[in-house]
Design a protein around this motif. Structure first.
Motif, PDB file in Angstrom:
ATOM      1  N   GLY A 110      -9.114 -12.353   2.157  1.00 11.84           N
ATOM      2  CA  GLY A 110     -10.046 -11.587   1.403  1.00 11.84           C
ATOM      3  C   GLY A 110     -10.973 -12.398   0.542  1.00 11.84           C
ATOM      4  O   GLY A 110     -10.612 -13.580  -0.130  1.00 11.84           O
ATOM      5  N   GLN A 112     -13.478 -11.213  -2.669  1.00 11.95           N
ATOM      6  CA  GLN A 112     -13.935 -10.065  -3.637  1.00 11.95           C
ATOM      7  C   GLN A 112     -15.056 -10.579  -4.701  1.00 11.95           C
ATOM      8  O   GLN A 112     -14.640 -11.683  -5.313  1.00 11.95           O
ATOM      9  CB  GLN A 112     -12.761  -9.173  -4.241  1.00 11.95           C
ATOM     10  CG  GLN A 112     -13.214  -8.031  -4.967  1.00 11.95           C
ATOM     11  CD  GLN A 112     -12.208  -7.225  -5.784  1.00 11.95           C
ATOM     12  OE1 GLN A 112     -11.107  -7.909  -6.153  1.00 11.95           O
ATOM     13  NE2 GLN A 112     -12.070  -5.910  -5.633  1.00 11.95           N
ATOM     14  N   ILE A 114     -16.940  -9.513  -8.091  1.00 10.24           N
ATOM     15  CA  ILE A 114     -17.204  -8.636  -8.989  1.00 10.24           C
ATOM     16  C   ILE A 114     -18.257  -9.102 -10.058  1.00 10.24           C
ATOM     17  O   ILE A 114     -18.618 -10.252 -10.414  1.00 10.24           O
ATOM     18  CB  ILE A 114     -15.794  -8.523  -9.916  1.00 10.24           C
ATOM     19  CG1 ILE A 114     -14.811  -8.206  -8.916  1.00 10.24           C
ATOM     20  CG2 ILE A 114     -16.071  -7.724 -11.142  1.00 10.24           C
ATOM     21  CD1 ILE A 114     -14.801  -6.930  -8.500  1.00 10.24           C
ATOM     22  N   ASP A 132     -17.527  -3.996  -8.074  1.00  5.88           N
ATOM     23  CA  ASP A 132     -17.395  -4.603  -6.989  1.00  5.88           C
ATOM     24  C   ASP A 132     -18.520  -4.589  -6.048  1.00  5.88           C
ATOM     25  O   ASP A 132     -18.867  -3.464  -5.710  1.00  5.88           O
ATOM     26  CB  ASP A 132     -16.251  -4.086  -6.276  1.00  5.88           C
ATOM     27  CG  ASP A 132     -15.670  -4.686  -5.057  1.00  5.88           C
ATOM     28  OD1 ASP A 132     -16.703  -5.812  -4.484  1.00  5.88           O
ATOM     29  OD2 ASP A 132     -14.446  -4.741  -4.415  1.00  5.88           O
ATOM     30  N   SER A 134     -19.090  -6.712  -3.446  1.00  7.19           N
ATOM     31  CA  SER A 134     -18.728  -7.553  -2.221  1.00  7.19           C
ATOM     32  C   SER A 134     -19.520  -7.050  -1.079  1.00  7.19           C
ATOM     33  O   SER A 134     -19.932  -7.779  -0.155  1.00  7.19           O
ATOM     34  CB  SER A 134     -17.072  -7.553  -2.081  1.00  7.19           C
ATOM     35  OG  SER A 134     -16.371  -7.752  -3.042  1.00  7.19           O
ATOM     36  N   ASP A 135     -19.736  -5.822  -0.898  1.00  2.00           N
ATOM     37  CA  ASP A 135     -20.401  -5.236   0.157  1.00  2.00           C
ATOM     38  C   ASP A 135     -22.123  -5.398   0.321  1.00  2.00           C
ATOM     39  O   ASP A 135     -22.742  -5.317   1.406  1.00  2.00           O
ATOM     40  CB  ASP A 135     -20.382  -3.625   0.262  1.00  2.00           C
ATOM     41  CG  ASP A 135     -19.084  -2.943   0.501  1.00  2.00           C
ATOM     42  OD1 ASP A 135     -18.373  -3.801   0.805  1.00  2.00           O
ATOM     43  OD2 ASP A 135     -18.777  -2.024   0.200  1.00  2.00           O
ATOM     44  N   ARG A 185     -13.049 -13.815  -6.068  1.00  3.84           N
ATOM     45  CA  ARG A 185     -11.801 -13.903  -5.994  1.00  3.84           C
ATOM     46  C   ARG A 185     -11.407 -13.986  -4.390  1.00  3.84           C
ATOM     47  O   ARG A 185     -11.754 -13.325  -3.619  1.00  3.84           O
ATOM     48  CB  ARG A 185     -11.110 -12.486  -6.222  1.00  3.84           C
ATOM     49  CG  ARG A 185      -9.690 -12.107  -6.091  1.00  3.84           C
ATOM     50  CD  ARG A 185      -9.212 -10.952  -6.671  1.00  3.84           C
ATOM     51  NE  ARG A 185      -7.977 -10.581  -6.427  1.00  3.84           N
ATOM     52  CZ  ARG A 185      -7.433  -9.290  -5.895  1.00  3.84           C
ATOM     53  NH1 ARG A 185      -8.367  -8.274  -5.898  1.00  3.84           N
ATOM     54  NH2 ARG A 185      -6.339  -9.374  -6.003  1.00  3.84           N
ATOM     55  N   GLU A 193      -4.209 -16.461  -4.870  1.00  2.00           N
ATOM     56  CA  GLU A 193      -5.283 -15.887  -5.446  1.00  2.00           C
ATOM     57  C   GLU A 193      -6.225 -17.151  -6.288  1.00  2.00           C
ATOM     58  O   GLU A 193      -5.546 -17.824  -6.823  1.00  2.00           O
ATOM     59  CB  GLU A 193      -5.307 -14.653  -6.063  1.00  2.00           C
ATOM     60  CG  GLU A 193      -4.883 -13.465  -5.306  1.00  2.00           C
ATOM     61  CD  GLU A 193      -5.034 -12.148  -6.282  1.00  2.00           C
ATOM     62  OE1 GLU A 193      -5.666 -12.396  -7.366  1.00  2.00           O
ATOM     63  OE2 GLU A 193      -4.636 -11.001  -5.648  1.00  2.00           O
TER      64      GLU A 193
END
Length: 204
Positions: A110, A112, A114, A132, A134-135, A185, A193
């Protein structure tokens, strides 16, 4: 008098046996070598601001949003050694085989992103602090031209190699000059992480 079996005779005898190689050799490299595989555990990552042509620039340098990337790679690792041996090798018969490239014990599962500073785009959309985003990014290996949504790229988990270089590309046209500030992240299997703070992407 006992007869001596020569090396050539041994190979001829083996060749005449009605047994497929797969039945006595399960090593994907071939039949036989004993080698040490030195894989690793990721300790840290680092980021770079790179143009799509590979030139490193200052994060504060504003460039077209589809020409600048926030790239990242492994920075530090810890070796994890283990011994591997074919269970069905033929005693006294060795075959050359190169050991596999060292890889991460845990796959990347993953990424992410932010947002950490409010910013408004020309179309009126606002990124809030803590949102968030991320998209709005796509990812791939740096030297692969096409990028993909993060969940699609990491769908089955991604094995990491030390030489890997990845790129994140922002996909929304800002319509004006803006400076994104965010944290990254990076998530690996096993609950690992890595949080990279105060990342900057200056785009227009």
């Amino acid at each position: 008098m006992k007869k001596l079996i020569t090396t050539s005779a041994l190979f001829i005898t083996l060749a005449m046996l009605p047994i497929a190689c797969s039945e006595f050799c399960n090593n994907p490299c071939g039949c036989g070598p004993v080698f040490e595989v030195i894989d690793f555990r990721v300790q840290s990552f680092e980021t770079l601001s790179l143009t799509t042509e590979g030139q490193q620039v200052s994060p504060s340098t504003s460039l077209p949003y589809d020409f600048i990337t926030k790239s990242f790679r492994i920075k530090e690792t810890q070796n994890v050694s283990y011994f591997e041996e074919s269970n069905n090798s033929i005693p006294g018969v060795a075959f050359a085989c190169s050991p596999p490239s060292p890889q991460s014990q845990e796959k990347m599962i993953g990424i992410q992103i932010i947002n950490s500073k409010e910013v408004e785009f020309a179309d009126g959309e606002i990124f809030k602090v803590g949102q968030d985003i991320s998209d709005f990014f796509e990812v791939n290996y740096f030297f692969v031209e096409q990028t993909r949504p993060i969940p699609e790229f990491l769908e089955n988990g991604l094995t990491l190699f030390r030489e890997d270089l990845f790129k994140l590309v922002f996909t929304k046209n800002p319509g004006k000059e803006v400076q994104l500030e965010f944290s990254m992240r990076i998530m690996l299997e096993g609950g690992l992480e890595f949080n990279l703070q105060n990342e900057i992407l200056s785009i227009r």
